[in-house]
Scaffold this motif. Structure first.
Motif, mmCIF file in Angstrom:
data_model
loop_
_atom_site.group_PDB
_atom_site.id
_atom_site.type_symbol
_atom_site.label_atom_id
_atom_site.label_comp_id
_atom_site.label_asym_id
_atom_site.label_seq_id
_atom_site.Cartn_x
_atom_site.Cartn_y
_atom_site.Cartn_z
ATOM 1 N N PRO A 172 -21.498 21.617 19.921
ATOM 2 C CA PRO A 172 -21.327 22.342 18.661
ATOM 3 C C PRO A 172 -22.475 23.310 18.398
ATOM 4 C CG PRO A 172 -22.229 20.181 18.245
ATOM 5 C CD PRO A 172 -21.936 20.223 19.721
ATOM 6 N N TRP A 177 -22.888 23.698 11.695
ATOM 7 C CA TRP A 177 -21.870 22.660 11.534
ATOM 8 C C TRP A 177 -22.085 21.791 10.302
ATOM 9 C CZ3 TRP A 177 -21.992 17.987 15.446
ATOM 10 C CH2 TRP A 177 -23.286 17.465 15.533
ATOM 11 N N ASP A 181 -17.271 18.669 10.533
ATOM 12 C CA ASP A 181 -17.226 19.118 11.928
ATOM 13 C C ASP A 181 -17.634 17.988 12.876
ATOM 14 O OD1 ASP A 181 -16.506 21.720 11.147
ATOM 15 O OD2 ASP A 181 -18.600 22.337 10.982
#
Length: 435
Positions: A172, A177, A181
């Protein structure tokens, strides 16, 4: 980490010993010139610390180098393991025989500082120029500098890159994020593996650092002034509920598997055995986890609310100086040399944590392992918030109490908000009883 019966016994021993420590601590706040004037006569000081063979060896090497530079000062080391350390130190303190230089832990700093057993380091010649203010403040109790952090770490998400690559999932963007997420990614990892792995192990509830992070994320703090628990129970309940939801979706280990992983320890838990791809750790723990796993790991920043930096430095341990010392100037010289000397840094490296001194850290980084360099690079990428207040006297059993309530919540025995209120009440009761 000391837990359970041993932790309560150590805390009780500290309380008993320190009940009489104030009477021995007349020089704790001293600012007279003799406190900073070095003797030209032979002087012997003692230093006490806990640790294994590697720490004993590196500390002795550092002592030898210090004595070579200051030949009139002899440093005598005393050491034991963690479990015996606090009983021994409490006994020495009560007898008026506390070592001159003391390796101190955050859980016990307030206990010793508030009872007058430690010297106010602001009255001694210890250079803090190359330390971040938020690191220096980690050693303050009610505004008094009773300790200096030797090393610091920061909280992190640790990700098994080998498993991410194996199941074709991208890492990620940890600058943007959110926890939503994180949950979606954990679910995706479980699904992509066909259940061969679980996306995440627990991400909070067994260590004080996780509670501090969630409290600060919601604009609060775990502890406040005047020995108070200021944690908003809703913040703790939110942390638990997030994990309950992720367990229900299959993205996080079950309650029983989490308990098994916790009991196995860092070298044999779910991250180290490649049973999960995500979890939380302090940045310096990547070396132990990857070493046990054999896979490649990376460190990611935890999700942060916009405009808030909930992460903070965690002291690996401190150096303190006894208020009973007859040689404060020499004790301070030794501590200053350990903290600020490149020579000491090159000997000890990261054995006591990533050096809190920025220049020493930079000087030794090229000579460190790749994983140690990874931990330092991550630490340098994080923007820490203000230093949280030191754990109050009486709260040294916080992680034992926290783990019990976390297990109750995960097992469905307590509702998150009810458990949060009970945790706060019990912890505050422990603090009140000790003060």
């Amino acid at each position: 980490m000391i837990t359970g019966k041993n932790q309560r016994r150590a805390a009780a021993a500290v309380a008993v010993a320190l009940g009489g420590a104030a009477a021995l601590a007349g020089c704790s706040g001293s600012s007279n010139s003799s406190a900073t004037e070095l003797s030209t006569d032979p002087v012997t000081i003692t230093v006490t610390f806990w640790g294994g063979d590697a720490r004993v060896s590196s500390t002795q090497e550092a002592i030898d180098a210090f004595e070579a530079e200051y030949p009139n000062i002899t440093v005598e080391p005393q050491y034991t393991d963690w479990n015996g350390y606090w009983d021994q130190l409490a006994t020495q303190t009560a007898a008026g025989d506390m070592p001159d230089v003391v390796q101190m832990d955050e859980l016990y700093l307030a206990s010793y500082g508030n009872r007058g057993a430690l010297y106010d380091l602001s009255n001694l010649n210890i250079d803090t120029t190359n330390f971040d203010t938020s690191a220096v403040d980690l050693g303050k109790v009610d505004g008094t500098q009773y300790a200096m952090p030797i090393g610091v770490g920061v909280y992190a998400i640790i990700a098994n890159k080998t498993l991410f690559d194996q199941y074709g999932i991208a890492l990620p963007d940890d600058d943007t994020w959110t926890w939503d997420d994180y949950a979606a990614l954990a679910d995706e990892l479980t699904e992509a593996s066909g259940g061969a792995i679980t996306g995440s192990t627990q991400i909070g509830g067994f260590d004080a650092g996780s509670v501090k992070y969630w409290a600060r994320s919601e604009g609060g703090e775990l502890f406040g002034e005047d020995n108070t628990v200021t944690l908003d129970p809703q913040a703790l309940a939110d942390m638990w509920q997030f994990q309950l939801d992720l367990q229900a979706s299959g993205g996080m280990l079950s309650a029983s598997a989490i308990t098994e992983s916790q009991n196995a320890g860092i070298n044999a838990g779910a991250l180290a055995t490649n049973a999960v791809a995500l979890g939380t750790a302090y940045n310096t723990q990547i070396t132990a986890i990857q070493g046990a796993s054999g896979d490649d790991f990376v460190l990611l920043k935890l999700p942060e609310p916009e405009g808030i930096h909930p992460n903070s430095y965690k002291p690996s341990m401190y150096w303190s100086i006894s208020s009973q010392t007859e040689h404060p100037a020499e004790a301070a010289l030794f501590v200053n040399w350990l903290l600020n000397s490149d020579e000491a840094g090159s000997i000890i490296k990261t054995e006591r944590g990533v050096p809190a001194n920025n220049e020493v850290r930079a000087a030794i980084t090229p000579d460190l392992s790749e994983l140690d360099q990874t931990a330092i690079a991550y630490q340098d990428s994080v923007t820490p918030g203000d230093a949280p207040l030191v754990t109050p006297n009486g709260a040294s059993s916080i992680e034992t109490i926290l783990a019990r309530y976390t297990q109750e919540v995960f097992a469905g025995q307590s509702a998150p908000l009810d458990a949060a209120n009970a945790f706060i009440s019990e912890l505050q009761g422990e603090i009140d009883a000790a003060n």
